[in-house]
Motif scaffolding. Structure first.
Motif, PDB file in Angstrom:
ATOM      1  N   VAL A  89       0.851  -1.200   0.000  1.00 59.41           N
ATOM      2  CA  VAL A  89       0.000   0.000   0.000  1.00 59.41           C
ATOM      3  C   VAL A  89       0.886   1.250   0.000  1.00 59.41           C
ATOM      4  CG1 VAL A  89      -1.772   1.300   1.222  1.00 59.41           C
ATOM      5  CG2 VAL A  89      -1.812  -1.206   1.256  1.00 59.41           C
ATOM      6  N   PRO A  90       0.762   2.115  -0.999  1.00 61.05           N
ATOM      7  CA  PRO A  90       1.577   3.339  -1.023  1.00 61.05           C
ATOM      8  C   PRO A  90       1.240   4.260   0.142  1.00 61.05           C
ATOM      9  CG  PRO A  90       0.590   2.902  -3.183  1.00 61.05           C
ATOM     10  CD  PRO A  90      -0.087   1.992  -2.203  1.00 61.05           C
ATOM     11  N   THR A  91       2.168   5.121   0.489  1.00 58.72           N
ATOM     12  CA  THR A  91       1.963   6.060   1.591  1.00 58.72           C
ATOM     13  C   THR A  91       1.653   7.471   1.117  1.00 58.72           C
ATOM     14  OG1 THR A  91       4.302   6.657   1.694  1.00 58.72           O
ATOM     15  CG2 THR A  91       3.585   4.737   3.002  1.00 58.72           C
ATOM     16  N   ALA A  92       1.702   7.707  -0.216  1.00 58.67           N
ATOM     17  CA  ALA A  92       1.459   9.046  -0.787  1.00 58.67           C
ATOM     18  C   ALA A  92       2.445  10.078  -0.239  1.00 58.67           C
ATOM     19  CB  ALA A  92       0.021   9.499  -0.540  1.00 58.67           C
ATOM     20  N   GLY A  93       3.612   9.615   0.195  1.00 62.95           N
ATOM     21  CA  GLY A  93       4.630  10.535   0.709  1.00 62.95           C
ATOM     22  C   GLY A  93       4.529  10.836   2.183  1.00 62.95           C
ATOM     23  N   PHE A  94       3.517  10.301   2.864  1.00 65.69           N
ATOM     24  CA  PHE A  94       3.366  10.537   4.300  1.00 65.69           C
ATOM     25  C   PHE A  94       4.388   9.701   5.070  1.00 65.69           C
ATOM     26  CE2 PHE A  94      -0.557  12.284   2.871  1.00 65.69           C
ATOM     27  CZ  PHE A  94      -0.993  13.150   3.861  1.00 65.69           C
ATOM     28  N   ASP A  95       4.932  10.293   6.124  1.00 67.83           N
ATOM     29  CA  ASP A  95       5.867   9.574   6.991  1.00 67.83           C
ATOM     30  C   ASP A  95       5.097   8.703   7.977  1.00 67.83           C
ATOM     31  OD1 ASP A  95       8.085  10.741   5.766  1.00 67.83           O
ATOM     32  OD2 ASP A  95       8.004  12.489   7.102  1.00 67.83           O
ATOM     33  N   GLY A  96       5.827   7.894   8.737  1.00 70.09           N
ATOM     34  CA  GLY A  96       5.211   6.978   9.677  1.00 70.09           C
ATOM     35  C   GLY A  96       4.382   7.653  10.749  1.00 70.09           C
ATOM     36  N   ASP A  97       4.660   8.927  11.045  1.00 67.70           N
ATOM     37  CA  ASP A  97       3.882   9.653  12.054  1.00 67.70           C
ATOM     38  C   ASP A  97       2.619  10.286  11.469  1.00 67.70           C
ATOM     39  OD1 ASP A  97       5.023  11.647  10.543  1.00 67.70           O
ATOM     40  OD2 ASP A  97       6.101  12.608  12.195  1.00 67.70           O
ATOM     41  N   GLY A  98       2.336   9.981  10.195  1.00 67.80           N
ATOM     42  CA  GLY A  98       1.122  10.501   9.580  1.00 67.80           C
ATOM     43  C   GLY A  98       1.224  11.912   9.051  1.00 67.80           C
ATOM     44  N   LEU A  99       2.436  12.422   8.857  1.00 63.83           N
ATOM     45  CA  LEU A  99       2.625  13.784   8.366  1.00 63.83           C
ATOM     46  C   LEU A  99       3.299  13.772   6.995  1.00 63.83           C
ATOM     47  CD1 LEU A  99       3.914  15.527  11.628  1.00 63.83           C
ATOM     48  CD2 LEU A  99       1.566  15.430  10.751  1.00 63.83           C
ATOM     49  N   LEU A 100       2.892  14.713   6.157  1.00 64.06           N
ATOM     50  CA  LEU A 100       3.511  14.908   4.843  1.00 64.06           C
ATOM     51  C   LEU A 100       4.384  16.158   4.945  1.00 64.06           C
ATOM     52  CD1 LEU A 100       3.658  14.278   1.745  1.00 64.06           C
ATOM     53  CD2 LEU A 100       1.713  15.851   1.483  1.00 64.06           C
ATOM     54  N   ARG A 101       5.681  15.982   4.827  1.00 63.45           N
ATOM     55  CA  ARG A 101       6.612  17.097   5.004  1.00 63.45           C
ATOM     56  C   ARG A 101       7.035  17.664   3.647  1.00 63.45           C
ATOM     57  NH1 ARG A 101       7.080  13.750   9.321  1.00 63.45           N
ATOM     58  NH2 ARG A 101       7.239  14.796  11.362  1.00 63.45           N
ATOM     59  N   LEU A 102       6.855  18.965   3.498  1.00 67.75           N
ATOM     60  CA  LEU A 102       7.154  19.672   2.257  1.00 67.75           C
ATOM     61  C   LEU A 102       8.086  20.832   2.563  1.00 67.75           C
ATOM     62  CD1 LEU A 102       3.415  19.811   1.197  1.00 67.75           C
ATOM     63  CD2 LEU A 102       5.118  18.305   0.152  1.00 67.75           C
ATOM     64  N   SER A 103       9.065  21.041   1.719  1.00 66.08           N
ATOM     65  CA  SER A 103      10.063  22.078   2.010  1.00 66.08           C
ATOM     66  C   SER A 103      10.268  23.006   0.822  1.00 66.08           C
ATOM     67  CB  SER A 103      11.397  21.427   2.383  1.00 66.08           C
ATOM     68  OG  SER A 103      12.383  22.423   2.614  1.00 66.08           O
ATOM     69  N   TYR A 104      10.388  24.303   1.131  1.00 62.05           N
ATOM     70  CA  TYR A 104      10.779  25.306   0.151  1.00 62.05           C
ATOM     71  C   TYR A 104      12.272  25.640   0.290  1.00 62.05           C
ATOM     72  CZ  TYR A 104       6.077  26.703  -1.417  1.00 62.05           C
ATOM     73  OH  TYR A 104       4.823  26.753  -1.985  1.00 62.05           O
ATOM     74  N   GLY A 105      12.973  24.907   1.141  1.00 56.42           N
ATOM     75  CA  GLY A 105      14.371  25.213   1.422  1.00 56.42           C
ATOM     76  C   GLY A 105      14.479  26.072   2.661  1.00 56.42           C
ATOM     77  N   GLN A 106      13.963  27.306   2.590  1.00 55.93           N
ATOM     78  CA  GLN A 106      13.988  28.204   3.740  1.00 55.93           C
ATOM     79  C   GLN A 106      12.736  28.063   4.604  1.00 55.93           C
ATOM     80  OE1 GLN A 106      14.593  32.203   2.307  1.00 55.93           O
ATOM     81  NE2 GLN A 106      16.415  31.661   1.120  1.00 55.93           N
ATOM     82  N   ARG A 107      11.660  27.570   4.027  1.00 50.74           N
ATOM     83  CA  ARG A 107      10.398  27.383   4.765  1.00 50.74           C
ATOM     84  C   ARG A 107       9.937  25.940   4.641  1.00 50.74           C
ATOM     85  NH1 ARG A 107       6.053  31.423   2.538  1.00 50.74           N
ATOM     86  NH2 ARG A 107       7.179  31.139   0.567  1.00 50.74           N
ATOM     87  N   ASP A 108       9.341  25.449   5.721  1.00 58.45           N
ATOM     88  CA  ASP A 108       8.813  24.085   5.723  1.00 58.45           C
ATOM     89  C   ASP A 108       7.303  24.114   5.962  1.00 58.45           C
ATOM     90  OD1 ASP A 108      11.306  22.828   5.362  1.00 58.45           O
ATOM     91  OD2 ASP A 108      11.764  23.063   7.486  1.00 58.45           O
ATOM     92  N   PHE A 109       6.625  23.159   5.356  1.00 61.20           N
ATOM     93  CA  PHE A 109       5.180  23.024   5.499  1.00 61.20           C
ATOM     94  C   PHE A 109       4.849  21.570   5.838  1.00 61.20           C
ATOM     95  CE2 PHE A 109       6.121  26.443   2.606  1.00 61.20           C
ATOM     96  CZ  PHE A 109       5.336  27.488   3.065  1.00 61.20           C
ATOM     97  N   THR A 110       3.707  21.395   6.476  1.00 61.74           N
ATOM     98  CA  THR A 110       3.293  20.059   6.908  1.00 61.74           C
ATOM     99  C   THR A 110       1.883  19.766   6.417  1.00 61.74           C
ATOM    100  OG1 THR A 110       4.636  20.268   8.918  1.00 61.74           O
ATOM    101  CG2 THR A 110       2.966  18.534   8.882  1.00 61.74           C
ATOM    102  N   GLY A 111       1.700  18.606   5.797  1.00 59.55           N
ATOM    103  CA  GLY A 111       0.385  18.180   5.345  1.00 59.55           C
ATOM    104  C   GLY A 111      -0.203  17.156   6.300  1.00 59.55           C
ATOM    105  N   ARG A 112      -1.486  17.306   6.587  1.00 67.60           N
ATOM    106  CA  ARG A 112      -2.196  16.371   7.469  1.00 67.60           C
ATOM    107  C   ARG A 112      -3.515  15.966   6.817  1.00 67.60           C
ATOM    108  NH1 ARG A 112       0.221  20.036  10.873  1.00 67.60           N
ATOM    109  NH2 ARG A 112       1.313  19.204  12.697  1.00 67.60           N
TER     110      ARG A 112
END
Length: 399
Positions: A89-112
């Motif tokens: 089953v794919p995870t769609a990029g989500f980590d084991g803690d249930g968060l999707l981490r996205l980075s702009y380099g200087q800024r970070d965003f989290t998907g839930r």
């Protein structure tokens, strides 16, 4: 060309196969080539598309080919077909803690994942937003573009994964499938996407000794009983999905109250369907025959419940909607008085509920797993509820 396709990124191949099949219905030869490419690629996302084709496809030949390739893949890895589906089953990029981490380099965003299974994004301050913001001065445009592309892909993949896994969990309940407790924790409860589905269902655990327990996992990892007490899952316990067929009246009532108290919207109903009365060697249930409706209304209700049109006979006539339960090699058949292709909206009536083995011969109802029989009887009742009983239904619904 096939060799190049097999060497693609599995996610890219999976998306191209899905898009091609949607846009080009009826291309049997091409579909056959594509399912072999998915099999040879062997990546998680490619195998999930292969498994979805094996479970549901309008072309019986393509479905059978995909199912055979899925079984071969499972055998090569020493798993059953269901274990293969669990472990890829794919995870769609989500980590084991249930968060999707996205980075702009200087800024970070989290998907839930939200309760309605959409992805909500928040920045480092906790502010939520529907989409990622534009790049600021000094931020790398390609990095920002990659993060936005990753979010878009995650949204599409998460939706597909959650839809398919919801169907699989329902079929696992109907088939009374079990998992060893450690595998259940790892593959279901511990999966960043499937784990969210698991929390909206009632489960049972049968320990080596003692009585069977019922519980519901919470999002923080606790297992709660209907009385809100924390349940401990023994390492050697066997876990399965609960169902009304195997619960007492008191247990069912307690779980209804529990779900209401916690505001949990069940993924699907586990507490209503009951086994109908049947005779030994009875092959067709006809207690709800003769309820009148029209063929378009009946079709919409059947499709919504996961059924598909049965194979047409002479002159395009068909008189059933069917649903395959691959793990049991059984097909549920909801009969009606029939319609012809191309379809026109005509009066029709319900006839019966039966099951076939491998799509060929009818199976006595007393040999159908009780949960499956109860659930399909509920489908039969839903179609009958579309209209009143007509004592002259055989005449009123003549094609």
């Amino acid at each position: 060309l096939r060799a190049f396709a097999v060497g693609m990124d599995d996610g890219e191949l999976a998306e191209l196969v899905r898009s091609y099949m949607r846009a080009n219905p009826g291309r049997r030869a091409q579909f056959d080539a594509l399912v072999h490419c998915l099999y040879a690629n062997g990546g998680r996302r490619a195998l999930q598309v292969l498994l979805s084709i094996a479970r549901r496809h309008k072309m019986a030949g393509i479905q059978a080919t995909a199912a055979a390739l899925a079984r071969e893949t499972a055998s090569e890895r020493g798993w059953s077909a269901e274990e293969l589906a669990d472990r890829t089953v794919p995870t769609a990029g989500f980590d084991g803690d249930g968060l999707l981490r996205l980075s702009y380099g200087q800024r970070d965003f989290t998907g839930r994942l939200t309760p309605d299974f959409k992805i909500e994004v928040s920045d480092e301050t906790g502010r939520t937003r529907k989409s990622l913001p534009p790049a600021r001065a000094g931020e790398d445009a390609e990095t920002v573009k990659a993060a936005k592309k990753r979010l878009s892909a995650a949204r599409k993949e998460a939706k597909e994964v959650l839809t398919l896994q919801s169907e699989r969990l329902y079929e696992a309940m109907c088939a009374s499938r079990t998992w060893p407790a450690p595998e259940w924790r790892e593959l279901l409860a511990g999966h960043p996407l499937v784990g969210r589905l698991v929390t909206r269902l009632i489960w049972t655990a049968a320990p080596l000794e003692g009585e069977t327990l019922t519980f519901r996992p919470t999002e923080d990892g606790e297992l709660l009983g209907a009385d809100d007490a924390v349940v401990e899952l023994e390492p050697h316990a066997v876990v399965s999905l609960a169902h009304r067929v195997r619960l007492t009246d008191e247990q069912a009532a307690a779980w209804r109250e529990h779900l209401a108290d916690y505001g949990v919207e069940p993924l699907f109903d586990q507490l209503s369907a009951v086994v109908p009365r049947i005779e030994k060697n009875q092959k067709v249930l006809t207690d709800l025959q003769g309820h009148m409706t029209d063929s378009f209304t009946l079709r919409a209700a059947a499709l919504k419940r996961g059924y598909k049109r049965g194979e047409p006979m002479d002159a395009g006539f068909f008189d059933a909607y069917v649903k395959d339960f691959a793990a049991l090699n059984l097909t549920a058949v909801l009969g009606f008085t029939g319609a012809c292709l191309p379809e026109e909206n005509v009066s029709c009536a319900t006839t019966g509920l039966s099951f076939t083995h491998g799509g060929h011969y009818e199976v006595p109802l007393d040999r159908v797993p009780p949960v499956l029989l109860a659930e399909c009887r509920a489908d039969y009742a839903a179609l009958a509820a579309l209209g009143p009983y007509d004592p002259d239904w055989e005449v009123s619904a003549s094609p």
